[in-house]
Design an enzyme around this catalytic site. Structure first.
Site, short mmCIF file in Angstrom:
data_model
loop_
_atom_site.label_atom_id
_atom_site.label_comp_id
_atom_site.label_asym_id
_atom_site.label_seq_id
_atom_site.Cartn_x
_atom_site.Cartn_y
_atom_site.Cartn_z
N PHE A 119 0.86 -1.17 0.00
CA PHE A 119 0.00 0.00 0.00
C PHE A 119 0.90 1.23 0.00
O PHE A 119 1.88 1.28 0.74
CB PHE A 119 -0.90 -0.01 1.24
CG PHE A 119 -1.95 1.05 1.24
CD1 PHE A 119 -3.09 0.89 0.46
CD2 PHE A 119 -1.81 2.19 1.99
CE1 PHE A 119 -4.07 1.88 0.43
CE2 PHE A 119 -2.78 3.19 1.98
CZ PHE A 119 -3.91 3.03 1.19
N ASP A 136 2.39 -5.72 8.03
CA ASP A 136 1.18 -4.90 7.94
C ASP A 136 0.00 -5.85 7.79
O ASP A 136 -0.10 -6.59 6.80
CB ASP A 136 1.28 -3.96 6.73
CG ASP A 136 0.09 -3.03 6.62
OD1 ASP A 136 -1.03 -3.44 6.99
OD2 ASP A 136 0.26 -1.89 6.12
N TYR A 146 -10.61 -0.46 10.96
CA TYR A 146 -11.87 -0.04 10.33
C TYR A 146 -12.28 -0.93 9.17
O TYR A 146 -13.32 -0.71 8.56
CB TYR A 146 -11.80 1.42 9.87
CG TYR A 146 -10.56 1.80 9.08
CD1 TYR A 146 -10.44 1.49 7.73
CD2 TYR A 146 -9.53 2.49 9.69
CE1 TYR A 146 -9.32 1.84 7.02
CE2 TYR A 146 -8.40 2.85 8.99
CZ TYR A 146 -8.29 2.53 7.65
OH TYR A 146 -7.17 2.88 6.94
N LYS A 147 -11.51 -1.97 8.88
CA LYS A 147 -11.89 -2.89 7.80
C LYS A 147 -12.64 -4.08 8.41
O LYS A 147 -13.79 -3.96 8.80
CB LYS A 147 -10.64 -3.32 7.03
CG LYS A 147 -9.97 -2.19 6.25
CD LYS A 147 -8.79 -2.69 5.46
CE LYS A 147 -8.22 -1.64 4.53
NZ LYS A 147 -7.62 -0.48 5.22
N ARG A 192 -12.71 -4.46 -7.10
CA ARG A 192 -12.32 -5.12 -5.87
C ARG A 192 -13.55 -5.43 -5.04
O ARG A 192 -14.40 -4.56 -4.80
CB ARG A 192 -11.37 -4.20 -5.09
CG ARG A 192 -10.25 -4.90 -4.38
CD ARG A 192 -9.29 -3.90 -3.79
NE ARG A 192 -9.93 -2.95 -2.89
CZ ARG A 192 -9.38 -2.48 -1.76
NH1 ARG A 192 -8.19 -2.90 -1.40
NH2 ARG A 192 -10.01 -1.60 -1.02
#
Length: 406
Positions: free
Chosen positions: A130, A199, A224-225, A373
């Protein structure tokens, strides 16, 4: 198989799903298939009431007393201990606070400092990471006088050597959903005499991680995922117990001081996970996260992983059956050992296709220029959702003109 056959199969799979009842815990409407939990998890229904109490009573009535009486001060470690079993860590090894980016910075710089060997002048980073991780790693390299070495995860073992201080690796690729081999890559980093920083943003809450079991040194992740903590909810930092006494944060704030209220001019680090704290905790979002984690009570991570694989298998099967030939290609590995909890489809018309999907109630997301996605959150996505999403995708592809091919 026909659409009716796939619908029947979805109904059978939903009927046998041990996690199916968890969906009721989330604020979801029947008219939408939400497949973007890998960007922002759905709201657990009970969180607004908890947050209202925090605001009206703990803040509004108790005010400053809530730091002690409501447990605000200990929230970063307390919530860390609730996340710990979801990533395979013992209590006392995770602290919650700050953003993923800030925690990546702490972890990478601290890893280089703990190695404490000037001959180890390289930081290896996942080249497919990312973007923020890459930016932070580059800054950490400049700060510590190291050289950044970007490599693909498949090439990482060959890039390691006596010059490697630390390696920063993503557990799951955010674009493709490819799952990287945490145990073997961690072992390779250790064999080279370096420290491994992972990560976990796209894996925590979707699959087993095994931080303690596999000897990970440091790890960071967002909440938050798949953990459903809410937009901008605080991230977390894992420090293996064997490293805690030597963990030297590049951001030594008053909250990580051994005696924070002494307000001493000199800094003395606290013991254990609190060394990862920096400034005053963001209490409102932190307590919303703590409440959101209630949906995990009684859930086996192994069951989550099994359903995740079944959902993504079924989606790929439905897409293959429904979609017009040649319009989409899966970038996500078929092999279970190499798959996270999302499916990424390459599609030349991706922007127009995703826009149409969202308009029809199938919410995924777009990664420019050509990636559709879809994230599959096992706690609230069902097999009927999967079948519907693939069917609507096929309808949209049939209507959106194909881009000219060279």
């Amino acid at each position: 198989m026909s659409e009716a056959t796939f619908m029947d199969k979805a109904a059978e799979l939903d009927a046998a799903d041990e996690l199916a009842e968890r969906r009721k815990l989330f604020a979801l409407d029947d008219g939408t298939v939400y497949l973007d939990g890998n960007s922002l998890g759905a709201l657990p229904r009970h969180v607004p009431a908890r947050l209202a109490d925090v605001i009206s009573r703990e803040w509004g009535e108790l005010r400053i007393r809530s730091w002690e009486e409501s447990g605000w001060w200990t929230a970063p470690e307390r919530i860390g201990d609730r996340i710990a079993p979801l990533v395979g860590a013992a209590p006392g090894r995770i602290v919650v606070g700050d953003s993923t980016s800030v925690n990546v910075f702490k972890a990478v710089v601290a890893a280089v400092r703990m190695v404490a060997d000037d001959a180890r002048d390289e930081i290896v980073v996942d080249a497919t990471t990312f973007p923020t991780d890459g930016y932070i790693a580059e800054s950490a390299a400049r700060l510590t006088g190291r050289r950044l070495v970007p490599v693909s995860p498949t090439e990482l073992p060959a890039a390691l050597g006596p010059r490697t201080a630390a390696a920063l690796i993503n557990h799951v690729d955010f674009r493709t959903g490819r799952l990287h081999d945490l145990p073997s890559l961690t072992a390779a980093v250790h064999d080279a005499g370096a420290l491994a920083v992972w990560d976990l943003c796209h894996s925590a809450g979707a699959l087993p991680v095994g931080l303690d079991e596999h000897g990970v040194d440091l790890a960071v992740g967002c909440t938050y995922k798949y953990l459903n903590g809410g937009p901008g909810s605080p991230a977390y930092l894992y420090v293996a117990e064997r490293h805690q006494a030597r963990f030297d944060s590049p951001l030594p704030g008053w909250n990580s001081h051994a005696d924070p209220f002494a307000m001493a001019a000199g800094y003395t680090a606290a013991d254990g996970a609190p060394r990862g704290r920096v400034g005053t905790p963001d209490i409102l979002s932190m307590l919303a996260l703590e409440s959101a984690l209630d949906v995990w009570d009684g859930v086996r991570v192994a069951a989550v992983r099994a359903k995740s694989l079944a959902l993504t298998d079924f989606f790929l099967e439905c897409v293959e059956a429904y979609a017009p030939d040649g319009r989409v290609t899966s970038l996500t590995p078929r092999a279970h050992a190499e798959r996270g909890s999302q499916v990424a489809l390459s599609c030349a018309e991706a922007p127009a296709v995703m826009k149409a999907l969202i308009e029809r109630g199938v919410v995924g997301d777009l990664r420019r220029p050509d990636v559709l996605r879809f994230g599959f959150t096992p706690l609230y996505v069902g097999f009927a959702d999967v079948e519907r999403a693939a069917r609507v995708l096929a309808d949209v592809l049939a209507e959106v003109p194909a881009a000219p091919r060279d």
